[in-house]
Design an enzyme around this catalytic site. Structure first.
Site, mmCIF file in Angstrom:
data_model
loop_
_atom_site.group_PDB
_atom_site.id
_atom_site.type_symbol
_atom_site.label_atom_id
_atom_site.label_comp_id
_atom_site.label_asym_id
_atom_site.label_seq_id
_atom_site.Cartn_x
_atom_site.Cartn_y
_atom_site.Cartn_z
ATOM 1 N N LYS A 94 32.420 29.504 27.257
ATOM 2 C CA LYS A 94 32.734 28.954 28.504
ATOM 3 C C LYS A 94 31.834 29.103 29.841
ATOM 4 O O LYS A 94 31.175 30.079 29.805
ATOM 5 C CB LYS A 94 34.483 29.431 29.139
ATOM 6 N N LYS A 106 35.286 41.941 28.809
ATOM 7 C CA LYS A 106 34.869 42.677 29.897
ATOM 8 C C LYS A 106 34.323 44.107 29.448
ATOM 9 O O LYS A 106 33.485 44.820 29.805
ATOM 10 C CB LYS A 106 35.652 42.593 31.188
ATOM 11 N N LYS A 144 30.201 32.440 35.657
ATOM 12 C CA LYS A 144 29.069 33.142 36.315
ATOM 13 C C LYS A 144 28.274 34.085 35.609
ATOM 14 O O LYS A 144 27.160 34.303 35.815
ATOM 15 C CB LYS A 144 29.784 33.831 37.636
HETATM 16 P P1 ADP Z 1 34.080 33.048 36.304
HETATM 17 O O1 ADP Z 1 34.659 33.012 35.014
HETATM 18 O O2 ADP Z 1 33.214 31.956 36.544
HETATM 19 O O3 ADP Z 1 33.951 34.315 36.940
HETATM 20 P P2 ADP Z 1 36.737 33.168 37.807
HETATM 21 O O4 ADP Z 1 37.248 33.793 36.899
HETATM 22 O O5 ADP Z 1 36.500 33.525 39.193
HETATM 23 O O6 ADP Z 1 35.412 32.293 36.943
HETATM 24 O O7 ADP Z 1 37.882 32.037 37.913
HETATM 25 C C1 ADP Z 1 38.520 31.044 38.824
HETATM 26 C C2 ADP Z 1 39.223 30.129 38.248
HETATM 27 O O8 ADP Z 1 38.449 28.961 37.533
HETATM 28 C C3 ADP Z 1 40.382 30.288 37.330
HETATM 29 O O9 ADP Z 1 41.284 29.754 37.379
HETATM 30 C C4 ADP Z 1 39.764 30.154 35.879
HETATM 31 O O10 ADP Z 1 40.498 29.883 34.993
HETATM 32 C C5 ADP Z 1 38.935 28.748 36.349
HETATM 33 N N1 ADP Z 1 37.714 28.862 35.531
HETATM 34 C C6 ADP Z 1 36.595 29.798 35.195
HETATM 35 N N2 ADP Z 1 35.678 29.171 34.297
HETATM 36 C C7 ADP Z 1 36.057 27.878 33.978
HETATM 37 C C8 ADP Z 1 35.518 27.108 33.249
HETATM 38 N N3 ADP Z 1 34.646 27.390 32.366
HETATM 39 N N4 ADP Z 1 36.409 25.978 32.797
HETATM 40 C C9 ADP Z 1 37.677 25.737 33.495
HETATM 41 N N5 ADP Z 1 37.933 26.585 34.264
HETATM 42 C C10 ADP Z 1 37.342 27.786 34.518
#
Ligand code: ADP
Ligand code: TRP
Length: 335
Positions: free
Chosen positions: A193, A112, A196
């Site tokens: 990965k 980040k 968003k």
């Molecule tokens: P993002 O990375 O899209 O901002 P968040 O940080 O809000 O997502 O993650 C919310 C939940 O979803 C967490 O438990 C995170 O580990 C899981 N998560 C986020 N992206 C993935 C992914 N690509 N594959 C599996 N789990 C994910």
């Protein structure tokens, strides 16, 4: 088992969030032996750029999403993090047990820092300690999350151990619970990965219309995609990723058999994407049809959503307050 997890209200949910975390939340709350707490991590979401005008809508929309995906206020305690001041109070106490280099080592923080150079705030740095407080304040034993959160959970365990060593056994050391797909990859760059922050085409949002889902799957990088030095890697990862999404969403026996056949073809280098991709899109569309219906219905009743969160806050707050009181006593603040 006492279970807790949280998710940030910052934009729409994607299938990575669902397949990596929320799918497990719904499964775990179904077991009567579990005591489940799930919350909207709105304080965590302030560490990224946000609009104060949008925030309350994002909180309500995410709650609607969680309910539409199957979380239920009768089975789980569902609440909003910022409405319980004890989380941030415990954070302060835990801050004094954590060393600066430990937080500097956090992969998410380092990522980040690169992504939001203009806003490297203290909240971003302290994010894992707030997360540890979220978990420890309920004395949770297990935390269902995606793979990217494992490092934060290791730190949480370390903090629990440190507290216990210093002040006497008090916190359990929480373990992580992963799904079979703990890391769904981006559709446009399968070496990263799905997130968003990867851009519109890189993820499938749960709320995407069938038309958009078809388009996104069609343009996803597969075995023929990828150029440059990472081409081979990208190609393999792209196909594997799409197959793992198919597998995770295949529910019937027929769909499982279908998956096995696609997998065999892929291994032999014979997978026909012109057939596989439309089938995958169809599977995704059908899997989330019920969610889309429930979501539309719940959206019409914001008062009910607010009540769910308020009831959750009441229940969680009583537990959090008690833990904090005990902590203050243990560390010598109670006169
Ligand atoms: P993002 O990375 O899209 O901002 P968040 O940080 O809000 O997502 O993650 C919310 C939940 O979803 C967490 O438990 C995170 O580990 C899981 N998560 C986020 N992206 C993935 C992914 N690509 N594959 C599996 N789990 C994910
Ligand atoms: N950091 C988590 C994420 O980005 C969200 C979160 C905050 C969380 N507090 C938590 C997850 C406590 C599990 C337990 O997804």
């Amino acid at each position: 088992m006492k279970i807790i997890s949280g998710i940030q209200p910052s934009g729409e949910l994607h299938i990575g969030n669902y397949l990596g975390a929320i799918k497990n939340w719904v499964r775990l709350q179904g077991d009567q032996k579990n005591d489940c707490f799930f919350f909207i991590a709105d304080y965590h979401s302030l560490t990224e750029d946000y609009s104060p005008k949008e925030k309350s809508k994002e909180i309500l929309d995410l709650t609607i999403d969680l309910l539409a995906l199957g979380l239920g206020p009768k089975k789980s305690v569902i609440f909003q993090q910022s409405q319980i001041p004890f989380h941030t109070e415990l954070t302060w106490i835990l801050n004094t047990l954590v060393k600066i280099p430990e937080l500097e080592r956090m992969t998410q923080f380092k990522d980040k820092v690169k992504k939001q150079k203009h806003n490297i705030n203290i909240g971003l740095f302290d994010y894992p300690v707030l997360m540890a407080a979220d978990i420890l304040i309920y004395k949770a034993e297990a935390v269902p999350v995606g793979e990217d959160q494992i490092q934060h959970l290791e730190l949480t365990r370390e903090i629990a151990r440190r507290f216990n060593d210093k002040f006497g056994k008090f916190f359990p050391e929480p373990k992580s619970i992963l799904t079979e797909t703990p890391k769904i990859m981006s559709l446009t760059d399968p070496t990263k990965k799905m997130s968003k922050s990867g851009g519109d085409k890189s993820y499938i949002a749960l709320a995407d219309s069938p038309k958009i889902i078809k388009e996104k799957v069609k343009s996803a990088v597969s075995d023929s995609g990828g150029q440059g030095k990472n081409a081979g890697l990208t190609a393999q990862a792209g196909g594997d990723n799409l197959l793992s999404i198919f597998n995770a969403l295949a529910e019937t026996k027929e769909e499982k058999v279908e998956y096995m056949n696609y997998k065999k073809d892929h291994k032999a280098g014979k997978l026909k994407y012109s057939q596989f991709k439309p089938r995958l899109a169809e599977l995704i569309i059908n899997y989330f049809a019920d969610y889309r219906k429930k979501r539309a219905k719940l959206s019409k009743n914001p008062e009910y959503i607010k009540k769910v969160l308020k009831d959750g806050v009441d229940k969680a707050s009583a537990i959090a307050e008690k833990t904090l009181k005990e902590v203050k006593k243990k560390i010598g603040l109670t006169i």
